[in-house]
Write a protein that holds these residues in place. Structure first.
Motif, mmCIF file in Angstrom:
data_model
loop_
_atom_site.group_PDB
_atom_site.id
_atom_site.type_symbol
_atom_site.label_atom_id
_atom_site.label_comp_id
_atom_site.label_asym_id
_atom_site.label_seq_id
_atom_site.Cartn_x
_atom_site.Cartn_y
_atom_site.Cartn_z
ATOM 1 N N VAL A 79 0.843 -1.203 0.000
ATOM 2 C CA VAL A 79 0.000 0.000 0.000
ATOM 3 C C VAL A 79 0.875 1.249 0.000
ATOM 4 N N LYS A 80 1.843 1.303 0.901
ATOM 5 C CA LYS A 80 2.687 2.487 1.048
ATOM 6 C C LYS A 80 3.500 2.761 -0.216
ATOM 7 N N ASP A 81 3.915 1.720 -0.911
ATOM 8 C CA ASP A 81 4.689 1.903 -2.136
ATOM 9 C C ASP A 81 3.880 2.611 -3.216
ATOM 10 N N LEU A 82 2.551 2.455 -3.184
ATOM 11 C CA LEU A 82 1.695 3.042 -4.210
ATOM 12 C C LEU A 82 1.093 4.377 -3.793
ATOM 13 N N MET A 83 0.983 4.623 -2.490
ATOM 14 C CA MET A 83 0.364 5.857 -1.988
ATOM 15 C C MET A 83 1.328 6.588 -1.064
ATOM 16 N N PRO A 84 2.076 7.544 -1.600
ATOM 17 C CA PRO A 84 3.082 8.247 -0.791
ATOM 18 C C PRO A 84 2.514 9.005 0.404
ATOM 19 N N SER A 85 1.215 9.358 0.388
ATOM 20 C CA SER A 85 0.624 10.099 1.508
ATOM 21 C C SER A 85 0.453 9.232 2.748
ATOM 22 N N LEU A 216 -7.955 4.614 -10.559
ATOM 23 C CA LEU A 216 -7.809 5.825 -11.372
ATOM 24 C C LEU A 216 -6.357 6.067 -11.752
ATOM 25 N N SER A 217 -5.471 5.508 -10.982
ATOM 26 C CA SER A 217 -4.050 5.400 -11.302
ATOM 27 C C SER A 217 -3.506 4.365 -10.338
ATOM 28 N N ARG A 218 -2.253 4.021 -10.489
ATOM 29 C CA ARG A 218 -1.690 3.033 -9.557
ATOM 30 C C ARG A 218 -1.782 3.530 -8.116
ATOM 31 N N GLY A 219 -1.686 4.841 -7.932
ATOM 32 C CA GLY A 219 -1.789 5.413 -6.589
ATOM 33 C C GLY A 219 -3.134 6.033 -6.311
ATOM 34 N N GLY A 220 -4.130 5.713 -7.117
ATOM 35 C CA GLY A 220 -5.482 6.210 -6.890
ATOM 36 C C GLY A 220 -5.697 7.619 -7.385
ATOM 37 N N ALA A 221 -6.824 8.207 -6.957
ATOM 38 C CA ALA A 221 -7.171 9.565 -7.367
ATOM 39 C C ALA A 221 -6.170 10.577 -6.846
ATOM 40 N N GLN A 222 -5.659 10.354 -5.640
ATOM 41 C CA GLN A 222 -4.739 11.331 -5.054
ATOM 42 C C GLN A 222 -3.451 11.451 -5.848
ATOM 43 N N SER A 223 -2.974 10.336 -6.401
ATOM 44 C CA SER A 223 -1.781 10.400 -7.241
ATOM 45 C C SER A 223 -2.102 10.966 -8.618
ATOM 46 N N ARG A 224 -3.265 10.610 -9.127
ATOM 47 C CA ARG A 224 -3.653 11.122 -10.447
ATOM 48 C C ARG A 224 -3.731 12.644 -10.451
ATOM 49 N N VAL A 294 -0.622 -4.376 -9.642
ATOM 50 C CA VAL A 294 -0.959 -2.990 -10.000
ATOM 51 C C VAL A 294 0.310 -2.153 -10.157
ATOM 52 N N ALA A 295 1.295 -2.404 -9.315
ATOM 53 C CA ALA A 295 2.523 -1.613 -9.334
ATOM 54 C C ALA A 295 3.254 -1.685 -10.669
ATOM 55 N N THR A 296 3.040 -2.737 -11.439
ATOM 56 C CA THR A 296 3.689 -2.853 -12.746
ATOM 57 C C THR A 296 3.117 -1.854 -13.750
ATOM 58 N N GLY A 297 1.878 -1.420 -13.525
ATOM 59 C CA GLY A 297 1.221 -0.483 -14.431
ATOM 60 C C GLY A 297 0.499 -1.131 -15.581
ATOM 61 N N ASP A 298 0.801 -2.408 -15.863
ATOM 62 C CA ASP A 298 0.225 -3.063 -17.032
ATOM 63 C C ASP A 298 -1.284 -3.222 -16.933
ATOM 64 N N PHE A 299 -1.772 -3.545 -15.756
ATOM 65 C CA PHE A 299 -3.195 -3.847 -15.615
ATOM 66 C C PHE A 299 -4.041 -2.578 -15.656
ATOM 67 N N ASN A 300 -3.549 -1.495 -15.089
ATOM 68 C CA ASN A 300 -4.265 -0.226 -15.211
ATOM 69 C C ASN A 300 -4.322 0.226 -16.669
#
Length: 416
Positions: A79-85, A216-224, A294-300
């Motif tokens: 989780v933390k790797d994808l959402m820096p907040s 919405l992105s690998r890190g969700g709406a907040q990252s987008r 998800v972290a690979t980006g391919d599936f998004n």
């Protein structure tokens, strides 16, 4: 016979037997193209190999270990790797539990009692978030409703409310608008303005990413959109199709749950959370496998491309059948308005809320969903599509054909 109100279909609910990839199969053996996708939980489709293998392996090692496990640590790091907040993560069993816990944390952190939510937005089914959520309020005491303040979906209104009422602990917002974007926010400006307003008033900003998180992105709406909330609520994709969720956020807030070897703090002031199945090993390994994928980006990328193809095809079907309406949406969620059009860019729709309500009443949504089921496609609530990376071009085209046929049938019956 329903365990989730959205699964109810008139005159009788459809009972499913199994699922794989983009398809599910009912008890009569009918193959159905699935866009419910576990109520938005399945970004990679049904039974993605990495998740299925992780679950299968853990089942043989124990479904509940009755103690902390290293699976929880890997899960939290994913989780933390994808959402820096997110400084800290605490696991729950659902999206509803996640928003419940986030609100409790906000109240403890600020010493205030009330929360502010926005009209039409859904944050689960517990008492505090029921007002103006589109849900019936049977069994909810009036005393519980008194601590919830509802604002129009406008940051200026929210600012005025926070200026006048100093007992508001938190503002909670669906990151893509009410019901996963059915009633879109004007992002990114809305979220960015709301972040500024909440900071200025010293209230906790809770971003509800139960639906948008990791989609919405690998890190969700907040990252987008580059917004950093104080607390984030998560579930669905986070749990890899299992029953799980979580709350993450700033350490100074999350640490209110920690023990301090101070008897008064530990037994009186600490924010308590229990839950027999929090980060249960099967959930933890499924969620970790899903987030690492998800972290690979391919599936998004794959899901977004499939959603764009679907959205374009639906809009072409409206034109071909001379039926007023349009499909819109961002990333891998496609929204549908049947009976009204606008000049939006088919991404973030700016149709007024009242017009969306007017054009998609329950009766019309139910009829469209039935027509689509008859033609081999299921869609949540008859008004949206959760698209996965398993929906390849052939499957998407099959869904577009079903929609085209459904429009023809609805037109013959005078529904549109």
């Amino acid at each position: 016979g329903m365990t989730h109100q959205e699964r109810f279909v008139r005159p009788l609910p459809i009972y499913m037997n199994h699922a794989d990839g983009p398809f599910k199969y009912d008890v009569d053996g009918n193959e159905i193209v699935d866009f419910v996708m576990g109520h938005g939980s399945l970004l990679m489709g049904h039974n993605p190999p990495a998740v299925a293998e992780a679950v299968r392996d853990q089942l043989l090692k124990g479904t509940h270990l009755g103690g902390a496990s290293t699976h929880e640590l890997r899960y939290a790091r994913a989780v933390k790797d994808l959402m820096p907040s997110v400084d800290r993560v605490r696991f729950t069993n659902s999206g509803t539990e996640s928003t419940y816990l986030a609100i409790r944390l906000a109240r403890a952190f600020t010493g205030k009692d009330k929360i502010l939510k926005f009209r039409g937005q859904f944050h689960g089914w517990h008492d505090s978030v029921i007002p103006e959520s589109g849900q019936s309020s049977g069994g909810v005491p009036q005393s519980a409703l008194g601590d919830t303040v509802v604002s129009p979906v406008d940051t200026r209104d929210a600012d005025r409310i926070l200026t006048a009422d100093k007992d508001i602990a938190a503002v909670i917002v669906e990151a893509n608008g009410a019901n996963g974007g059915v009633f879109p926010l004007q992002n990114p400006t809305f979220l960015q303005e709301l972040r500024e307003v909440t900071s200025r008033h010293g209230v906790v900003f809770i971003m509800d990413e139960v639906i948008t998180g990791f989609r919405l992105s690998r890190g969700g709406a907040q990252s987008r959109w580059g917004v950093e909330p104080d607390l984030t609520t998560m579930a669905k994709i986070m749990a890899g199709g299992q029953a799980g969720g979580g709350v993450g956020g700033k350490a100074e807030i999350m640490d209110l749950m920690g023990y301090r070897d101070d008897p008064e703090w530990d037994s009186v002031h600490r924010v308590a959370q229990a839950g027999t199945y929090n980060a249960q090993p099967v959930v933890a390994v499924a969620g970790t496998a899903a987030l690492e994928a998800v972290a690979t980006g391919d599936f998004n990328t794959g899901a977004d491309a499939a959603a764009l193809r679907l959205k374009n095809g639906l809009n072409e079907a409206f034109i071909k059948n001379e039926v007023t309406g349009h499909a819109h949406g961002i990333s891998s969620i496609v929204q549908l308005n049947l009976g009204a059009d606008c000049d939006c860019d088919r991404g973030l729709c700016d149709m007024p809320y009242e017009e969306i309500h007017r054009t998609m009443p329950v009766e019309k949504r139910d009829t469209l969903r039935r027509a689509m089921l008859v033609n081999g496609v299921d869609m949540p609530g008859g008004r949206k599509f959760y698209v996965s990376s398993a929906h390849d071009d052939d499957v998407v085209d099959r869904a577009i054909e079903a929609f085209d046929k459904s429009l023809k049938e609805l037109r013959m019956e005078g529904v549109v």
